[in-house]
Motif scaffolding. Structure first.
Motif, PDB file in Angstrom:
ATOM      1  N   THR A 237       0.826  -1.211   0.000  1.00  0.00           N
ATOM      2  CA  THR A 237       0.000   0.000   0.000  1.00  0.00           C
ATOM      3  C   THR A 237       0.863   1.266   0.000  1.00  0.00           C
ATOM      4  N   VAL A 238       0.510   2.205  -0.890  1.00  0.00           N
ATOM      5  CA  VAL A 238       1.156   3.521  -0.911  1.00  0.00           C
ATOM      6  C   VAL A 238       0.056   4.553  -0.699  1.00  0.00           C
ATOM      7  N   ARG A 239      -0.067   5.046   0.518  1.00  0.00           N
ATOM      8  CA  ARG A 239      -1.171   5.941   0.857  1.00  0.00           C
ATOM      9  C   ARG A 239      -0.984   7.332   0.242  1.00  0.00           C
ATOM     10  N   GLU A 240      -2.068   8.080   0.183  1.00  0.00           N
ATOM     11  CA  GLU A 240      -2.068   9.385  -0.467  1.00  0.00           C
ATOM     12  C   GLU A 240      -1.029  10.346   0.110  1.00  0.00           C
ATOM     13  N   PRO A 241      -0.832  10.433   1.428  1.00  0.00           N
ATOM     14  CA  PRO A 241       0.197  11.355   1.942  1.00  0.00           C
ATOM     15  C   PRO A 241       1.599  11.024   1.422  1.00  0.00           C
ATOM     16  N   VAL A 242       1.902   9.740   1.264  1.00  0.00           N
ATOM     17  CA  VAL A 242       3.210   9.350   0.737  1.00  0.00           C
ATOM     18  C   VAL A 242       3.298   9.698  -0.743  1.00  0.00           C
ATOM     19  N   ARG A 243       2.235   9.448  -1.490  1.00  0.00           N
ATOM     20  CA  ARG A 243       2.235   9.803  -2.910  1.00  0.00           C
ATOM     21  C   ARG A 243       2.388  11.308  -3.083  1.00  0.00           C
ATOM     22  N   SER A 244       1.724  12.075  -2.228  1.00  0.00           N
ATOM     23  CA  SER A 244       1.820  13.535  -2.288  1.00  0.00           C
ATOM     24  C   SER A 244       3.237  13.998  -1.954  1.00  0.00           C
ATOM     25  N   ALA A 277       9.866  -1.361   1.459  1.00  0.00           N
ATOM     26  CA  ALA A 277       8.931  -1.705   2.531  1.00  0.00           C
ATOM     27  C   ALA A 277       8.890  -3.215   2.756  1.00  0.00           C
ATOM     28  N   VAL A 278       8.870  -3.981   1.661  1.00  0.00           N
ATOM     29  CA  VAL A 278       8.865  -5.445   1.774  1.00  0.00           C
ATOM     30  C   VAL A 278      10.148  -5.919   2.446  1.00  0.00           C
ATOM     31  N   PHE A 279      11.291  -5.330   2.070  1.00  0.00           N
ATOM     32  CA  PHE A 279      12.555  -5.705   2.691  1.00  0.00           C
ATOM     33  C   PHE A 279      12.535  -5.440   4.198  1.00  0.00           C
ATOM     34  N   GLU A 280      11.761  -4.437   4.598  1.00  0.00           N
ATOM     35  CA  GLU A 280      11.662  -4.082   6.014  1.00  0.00           C
ATOM     36  C   GLU A 280      10.529  -4.822   6.717  1.00  0.00           C
ATOM     37  N   GLY A 281       9.835  -5.701   5.972  1.00  0.00           N
ATOM     38  CA  GLY A 281       8.780  -6.515   6.569  1.00  0.00           C
ATOM     39  C   GLY A 281       7.441  -5.819   6.710  1.00  0.00           C
ATOM     40  N   TYR A 284       3.167  -1.690   3.704  1.00  0.00           N
ATOM     41  CA  TYR A 284       2.821  -0.305   3.397  1.00  0.00           C
ATOM     42  C   TYR A 284       4.100   0.531   3.377  1.00  0.00           C
ATOM     43  N   VAL A 285       4.095   1.599   2.587  1.00  0.00           N
ATOM     44  CA  VAL A 285       5.262   2.460   2.424  1.00  0.00           C
ATOM     45  C   VAL A 285       5.213   3.612   3.412  1.00  0.00           C
ATOM     46  N   ILE A 286       6.365   3.951   3.973  1.00  0.00           N
ATOM     47  CA  ILE A 286       6.479   5.112   4.844  1.00  0.00           C
ATOM     48  C   ILE A 286       7.509   6.077   4.225  1.00  0.00           C
ATOM     49  N   PRO A 287       7.525   7.339   4.656  1.00  0.00           N
ATOM     50  CA  PRO A 287       8.481   8.294   4.084  1.00  0.00           C
ATOM     51  C   PRO A 287       9.936   7.854   4.157  1.00  0.00           C
ATOM     52  N   ASP A 288      10.309   7.088   5.179  1.00  0.00           N
ATOM     53  CA  ASP A 288      11.686   6.594   5.274  1.00  0.00           C
ATOM     54  C   ASP A 288      12.071   5.752   4.066  1.00  0.00           C
ATOM     55  N   ASP A 289      11.127   4.974   3.557  1.00  0.00           N
ATOM     56  CA  ASP A 289      11.400   4.159   2.373  1.00  0.00           C
ATOM     57  C   ASP A 289      11.708   5.057   1.174  1.00  0.00           C
ATOM     58  N   VAL A 290      10.922   6.107   1.035  1.00  0.00           N
ATOM     59  CA  VAL A 290      11.110   7.056  -0.054  1.00  0.00           C
ATOM     60  C   VAL A 290      12.479   7.729   0.054  1.00  0.00           C
ATOM     61  N   GLN A 291      12.829   8.154   1.254  1.00  0.00           N
ATOM     62  CA  GLN A 291      14.095   8.861   1.455  1.00  0.00           C
ATOM     63  C   GLN A 291      15.303   7.953   1.227  1.00  0.00           C
ATOM     64  N   THR A 292      15.149   6.668   1.539  1.00  0.00           N
ATOM     65  CA  THR A 292      16.235   5.717   1.308  1.00  0.00           C
ATOM     66  C   THR A 292      16.483   5.501  -0.178  1.00  0.00           C
ATOM     67  N   GLU A 293      15.409   5.429  -0.948  1.00  0.00           N
ATOM     68  CA  GLU A 293      15.522   5.084  -2.364  1.00  0.00           C
ATOM     69  C   GLU A 293      15.778   6.281  -3.284  1.00  0.00           C
ATOM     70  N   ALA A 294      15.359   7.470  -2.885  1.00  0.00           N
ATOM     71  CA  ALA A 294      15.381   8.623  -3.791  1.00  0.00           C
ATOM     72  C   ALA A 294      16.753   8.928  -4.409  1.00  0.00           C
ATOM     73  N   PRO A 295      17.852   8.934  -3.667  1.00  0.00           N
ATOM     74  CA  PRO A 295      19.135   9.319  -4.288  1.00  0.00           C
ATOM     75  C   PRO A 295      19.545   8.443  -5.464  1.00  0.00           C
ATOM     76  N   THR A 296      19.399   7.122  -5.343  1.00  0.00           N
ATOM     77  CA  THR A 296      19.826   6.245  -6.441  1.00  0.00           C
ATOM     78  C   THR A 296      18.789   6.155  -7.555  1.00  0.00           C
ATOM     79  N   VAL A 297      17.544   6.488  -7.261  1.00  0.00           N
ATOM     80  CA  VAL A 297      16.483   6.433  -8.273  1.00  0.00           C
ATOM     81  C   VAL A 297      16.396   7.732  -9.059  1.00  0.00           C
TER      82      VAL A 297
END
Length: 324
Positions: A237-244, A277-281, A284-297
């Motif tokens: 799940t990627v909720r609206e606040p995370v998508r925003s 998020a799956v790797f972290e068990g 659902y996605v949280i902002p930390d997941d986004v911040q971890t992935e953003a630099p390489t993506v």
């Protein structure tokens, strides 16, 4: 590949596989990383980046100096997954048809038959991709985004799962071609391996005193495992606040660079965050997941008019854009 495997499958894809449980997906990831580390020393993060890209249905760009293990890393991952692995050595005289395949006239049947190129594999290594001219590099554009190849008006799907892992040499700019922006944007991630530290290099030298460990590496996962893991990721799940939040980060890059993150780049960040998020068990996605992935993506997608690296713009966005 065998002759039978070389013929592209034009039949409808089979039904979607059953997703793995979160625990099963985490165990699968650990199993693959441990196996690849039998060959590749000191690069757990790089291995993880490849798996994130694979599970996110993307492609990976490896940029670094020669001799740090880029090609061997791709081979080790493919071997661990028990899937088909094809290598394309990009050179200045390589033709697009050398990558995708070509229609050949059959004297017996009096018909043209498609002879598939090396792009028809689960893991396709584009070695030193920037040594080929843009026309040849463009042969990958369709398959990287749509997992299919069109030749002479006929469309052929590539195997599923599919990933392009491309390497590029960054120390001979006078003998290479710059990758087109459209191609760069199709790479989900761009990473560097770097040199090993003293202890890692010493261990590496010890492993290679005899036979190369890749020769005895056995598969620890199947193609079906990868398909099931991808279904697990798709259900996160990627909720609206995370998508925003991702949308605001993308907007920041567009406001502060000559070329900001594209919508394709935003989608790539969503998908890689789901994998994280799956790797972290979590399912659902949280902002930390986004911040971890953003630099390489996103780092390789952002272009500036100065020498400021795109990754610096992305990191600045992460610092200045609030999580709401």
């Amino acid at each position: 590949m065998t002759d039978a495997d070389a013929v592209p499958d034009t039949e409808p894809r089979e039904e979607e596989p059953t997703p793995l449980d979160l625990d099963e997906a985490a165990e699968l990831t650990s199993r693959i990383i441990d196996n690849v580390e039998r060959v590749i020393v000191g690069q757990p993060d790089a291995i993880e980046h490849i798996l994130v890209t694979l599970f996110a249905r993307g492609n990976l760009l490896l940029e670094d100096v020669p001799g740090v293990g880029k090609t061997m890393l791709a081979r080790a991952v493919a071997t661990s997954l028990d899937c088909s692995f094809n290598r394309v050595q990009f050179t200045p005289d390589l033709l697009p048809s050398d990558v995708t395949g070509v229609s050949v006239f059959n004297e017996k049947t009096r018909e043209f038959e498609f002879q598939p190129g090396p792009v028809f594999g689960n893991v396709v290594l584009g070695d030193e991709i920037n040594r080929a001219p843009p026309k040849t590099q463009a042969a990958l554009l369709e398959v990287m985004s749509e997992q299919q190849v069109t030749v002479d008006g006929e469309t052929y799907p590539v195997p599923d799962p599919f990933i392009v892992i491309a390497t590029q040499n960054d120390v001979e700019p006078g003998r290479t071609y710059e990758l087109p922006v459209a191609e760069v944007d199709r790479f989900t991630k761009k990473i560097r391996l770097g040199y090993p530290d003293e202890a890692e290099e010493t261990e590496l030298l010890g492993r290679l005193t005899g036979k190369h460990p890749i020769e005895s590496l056995d598969p620890v996962a199947s193609v079906e495992d990868v398909r099931r893991a991808r279904e697990t990721v798709a259900g996160v799940t990627v909720r609206e606040p995370v998508r925003s939040y991702i949308t605001r980060l993308a907007g920041y890059t567009r406001d502060h660079a000559r070329l900001g993150v594209s919508p394709r780049g935003a989608i790539a960040l969503v998908r890689t965050s789901q994998v994280r998020a799956v790797f972290e068990g979590r399912d659902y996605v949280i902002p930390d997941d986004v911040q971890t992935e953003a630099p390489t993506v996103w780092g390789h997608r952002v272009r500036t008019d100065t020498d400021v690296d795109g990754t610096a713009i992305v990191e600045r966005a992460l610092e200045e854009v609030a999580v709401e």
